[in-house]
Design a protein around this motif. Structure first.
Motif, PDB file in Angstrom:
ATOM      1  N   ARG A  43      -6.190 -50.910  -0.342  1.00  0.00           N
ATOM      2  CA  ARG A  43      -5.734 -51.565  -1.580  1.00  0.00           C
ATOM      3  C   ARG A  43      -5.783 -50.630  -2.778  1.00  0.00           C
ATOM      4  O   ARG A  43      -5.029 -50.798  -3.725  1.00  0.00           O
ATOM      5  N   SER A  44      -6.700 -49.649  -2.760  1.00  0.00           N
ATOM      6  CA  SER A  44      -6.803 -48.717  -3.884  1.00  0.00           C
ATOM      7  C   SER A  44      -6.741 -47.279  -3.373  1.00  0.00           C
ATOM      8  O   SER A  44      -7.011 -47.009  -2.209  1.00  0.00           O
ATOM      9  N   LEU A  45      -6.397 -46.375  -4.270  1.00  0.00           N
ATOM     10  CA  LEU A  45      -6.297 -44.963  -3.903  1.00  0.00           C
ATOM     11  C   LEU A  45      -7.666 -44.387  -3.552  1.00  0.00           C
ATOM     12  O   LEU A  45      -7.782 -43.559  -2.649  1.00  0.00           O
ATOM     13  N   ASP A  46      -8.714 -44.849  -4.231  1.00  0.00           N
ATOM     14  CA  ASP A  46     -10.071 -44.382  -3.917  1.00  0.00           C
ATOM     15  C   ASP A  46     -10.478 -44.778  -2.498  1.00  0.00           C
ATOM     16  O   ASP A  46     -11.052 -43.969  -1.759  1.00  0.00           O
ATOM     17  N   ASP A  47     -10.175 -46.025  -2.114  1.00  0.00           N
ATOM     18  CA  ASP A  47     -10.482 -46.472  -0.750  1.00  0.00           C
ATOM     19  C   ASP A  47      -9.685 -45.680   0.276  1.00  0.00           C
ATOM     20  O   ASP A  47     -10.206 -45.306   1.327  1.00  0.00           O
ATOM     21  N   LEU A  48      -8.427 -45.416  -0.032  1.00  0.00           N
ATOM     22  CA  LEU A  48      -7.584 -44.659   0.883  1.00  0.00           C
ATOM     23  C   LEU A  48      -8.117 -43.245   1.078  1.00  0.00           C
ATOM     24  O   LEU A  48      -8.204 -42.755   2.200  1.00  0.00           O
ATOM     25  N   ARG A  49      -8.521 -42.610   0.003  1.00  0.00           N
ATOM     26  CA  ARG A  49      -9.036 -41.244   0.098  1.00  0.00           C
ATOM     27  C   ARG A  49     -10.367 -41.194   0.833  1.00  0.00           C
ATOM     28  O   ARG A  49     -10.665 -40.207   1.513  1.00  0.00           O
ATOM     29  N   ALA A  50     -11.162 -42.251   0.742  1.00  0.00           N
ATOM     30  CA  ALA A  50     -12.398 -42.320   1.524  1.00  0.00           C
ATOM     31  C   ALA A  50     -12.058 -42.407   3.014  1.00  0.00           C
ATOM     32  O   ALA A  50     -12.697 -41.747   3.844  1.00  0.00           O
ATOM     33  N   LYS A  51     -11.049 -43.193   3.361  1.00  0.00           N
ATOM     34  CA  LYS A  51     -10.621 -43.296   4.757  1.00  0.00           C
ATOM     35  C   LYS A  51     -10.043 -41.968   5.236  1.00  0.00           C
ATOM     36  O   LYS A  51     -10.288 -41.556   6.373  1.00  0.00           O
ATOM     37  N   GLU A  52      -9.283 -41.287   4.373  1.00  0.00           N
ATOM     38  CA  GLU A  52      -8.735 -39.966   4.717  1.00  0.00           C
ATOM     39  C   GLU A  52      -9.859 -38.981   5.020  1.00  0.00           C
ATOM     40  O   GLU A  52      -9.791 -38.223   5.995  1.00  0.00           O
ATOM     41  N   ALA A  53     -10.884 -38.994   4.179  1.00  0.00           N
ATOM     42  CA  ALA A  53     -12.017 -38.082   4.373  1.00  0.00           C
ATOM     43  C   ALA A  53     -12.702 -38.363   5.707  1.00  0.00           C
ATOM     44  O   ALA A  53     -13.081 -37.425   6.423  1.00  0.00           O
ATOM     45  N   GLN A  54     -12.852 -39.631   6.063  1.00  0.00           N
ATOM     46  CA  GLN A  54     -13.478 -39.988   7.335  1.00  0.00           C
ATOM     47  C   GLN A  54     -12.611 -39.527   8.504  1.00  0.00           C
ATOM     48  O   GLN A  54     -13.121 -39.021   9.498  1.00  0.00           O
ATOM     49  N   ILE A  55     -11.298 -39.665   8.384  1.00  0.00           N
ATOM     50  CA  ILE A  55     -10.383 -39.218   9.438  1.00  0.00           C
ATOM     51  C   ILE A  55     -10.489 -37.710   9.621  1.00  0.00           C
ATOM     52  O   ILE A  55     -10.585 -37.208  10.743  1.00  0.00           O
ATOM     53  N   GLU A  56     -10.488 -36.963   8.524  1.00  0.00           N
ATOM     54  CA  GLU A  56     -10.594 -35.508   8.607  1.00  0.00           C
ATOM     55  C   GLU A  56     -11.935 -35.079   9.187  1.00  0.00           C
ATOM     56  O   GLU A  56     -12.010 -34.132   9.962  1.00  0.00           O
ATOM     57  N   LYS A  57     -13.021 -35.790   8.814  1.00  0.00           N
ATOM     58  CA  LYS A  57     -14.343 -35.480   9.363  1.00  0.00           C
ATOM     59  C   LYS A  57     -14.357 -35.737  10.869  1.00  0.00           C
ATOM     60  O   LYS A  57     -14.870 -34.922  11.640  1.00  0.00           O
ATOM     61  N   ASP A  58     -13.784 -36.851  11.290  1.00  0.00           N
ATOM     62  CA  ASP A  58     -13.718 -37.158  12.717  1.00  0.00           C
ATOM     63  C   ASP A  58     -12.908 -36.105  13.467  1.00  0.00           C
ATOM     64  O   ASP A  58     -13.277 -35.688  14.563  1.00  0.00           O
ATOM     65  N   LYS A  59     -11.807 -35.657  12.866  1.00  0.00           N
ATOM     66  CA  LYS A  59     -10.997 -34.614  13.502  1.00  0.00           C
ATOM     67  C   LYS A  59     -11.800 -33.333  13.677  1.00  0.00           C
ATOM     68  O   LYS A  59     -11.764 -32.706  14.731  1.00  0.00           O
ATOM     69  N   SER A  60     -12.533 -32.931  12.645  1.00  0.00           N
ATOM     70  CA  SER A  60     -13.297 -31.690  12.722  1.00  0.00           C
ATOM     71  C   SER A  60     -14.474 -31.812  13.692  1.00  0.00           C
ATOM     72  O   SER A  60     -14.897 -30.818  14.272  1.00  0.00           O
ATOM     73  N   ASP A  61     -14.994 -33.028  13.880  1.00  0.00           N
ATOM     74  CA  ASP A  61     -16.091 -33.256  14.821  1.00  0.00           C
ATOM     75  C   ASP A  61     -15.599 -33.458  16.245  1.00  0.00           C
ATOM     76  O   ASP A  61     -16.401 -33.603  17.163  1.00  0.00           O
ATOM     77  N   GLY A  62     -14.285 -33.511  16.425  1.00  0.00           N
ATOM     78  CA  GLY A  62     -13.718 -33.689  17.755  1.00  0.00           C
ATOM     79  C   GLY A  62     -13.626 -35.135  18.201  1.00  0.00           C
ATOM     80  O   GLY A  62     -13.405 -35.425  19.366  1.00  0.00           O
ATOM     81  N   ILE A  63     -13.792 -36.063  17.274  1.00  0.00           N
ATOM     82  CA  ILE A  63     -13.693 -37.485  17.585  1.00  0.00           C
ATOM     83  C   ILE A  63     -12.242 -37.905  17.434  1.00  0.00           C
ATOM     84  O   ILE A  63     -11.597 -37.599  16.430  1.00  0.00           O
ATOM     85  N   LYS A  64     -11.723 -38.601  18.418  1.00  0.00           N
ATOM     86  CA  LYS A  64     -10.338 -39.040  18.363  1.00  0.00           C
ATOM     87  C   LYS A  64     -10.225 -40.225  17.408  1.00  0.00           C
ATOM     88  O   LYS A  64     -10.843 -41.263  17.624  1.00  0.00           O
ATOM     89  N   ALA A  65      -9.430 -40.084  16.358  1.00  0.00           N
ATOM     90  CA  ALA A  65      -9.247 -41.159  15.392  1.00  0.00           C
ATOM     91  C   ALA A  65      -8.464 -42.315  15.999  1.00  0.00           C
ATOM     92  O   ALA A  65      -8.566 -43.440  15.552  1.00  0.00           O
TER      93      ALA A  65
END
Length: 84
Positions: A43-65
């Motif tokens: 709903r907000s850009l801040d929430d979206l960017r938090a989700k983006e950060a989690q996706i990128e962290k999962d990618k770098s940790d080798g976790i399949k999003a």
């Protein structure tokens, strides 16, 4: 001529993959390891960017999003490759 940066309705510059929908919510899209386009919404850009950060962290940790789309066969192959 310089390319104009994309902005949302409140004139905030959007990053690559971000998009503001007509209803005012935000969308982020990326390609998974199988080259399939995936989306996440907020709903907000801040929430979206938090989700983006989690996706990128999962990618770098080798976790399949896209783990919620994993089939039983893919899980079996993953399990089999870790045992051998």
């Amino acid at each position: 001529m310089a390319k104009e940066k994309r902005k949302d309705k409140s004139r905030v510059v959007l990053r690559v993959g971000e998009f503001q929908r007509n209803d005012g919510t935000y969308q982020y899209s990326w390609m998974d390891t199988n080259h399939k386009r995936r989306y996440v919404y907020a709903r907000s850009l801040d929430d979206l960017r938090a989700k983006e950060a989690q996706i990128e962290k999962d990618k770098s940790d080798g976790i399949k999003a896209e783990a919620r789309y994993t089939t039983v066969n893919e899980l079996y192959e993953l399990w089999k490759s870790n045992i051998i």
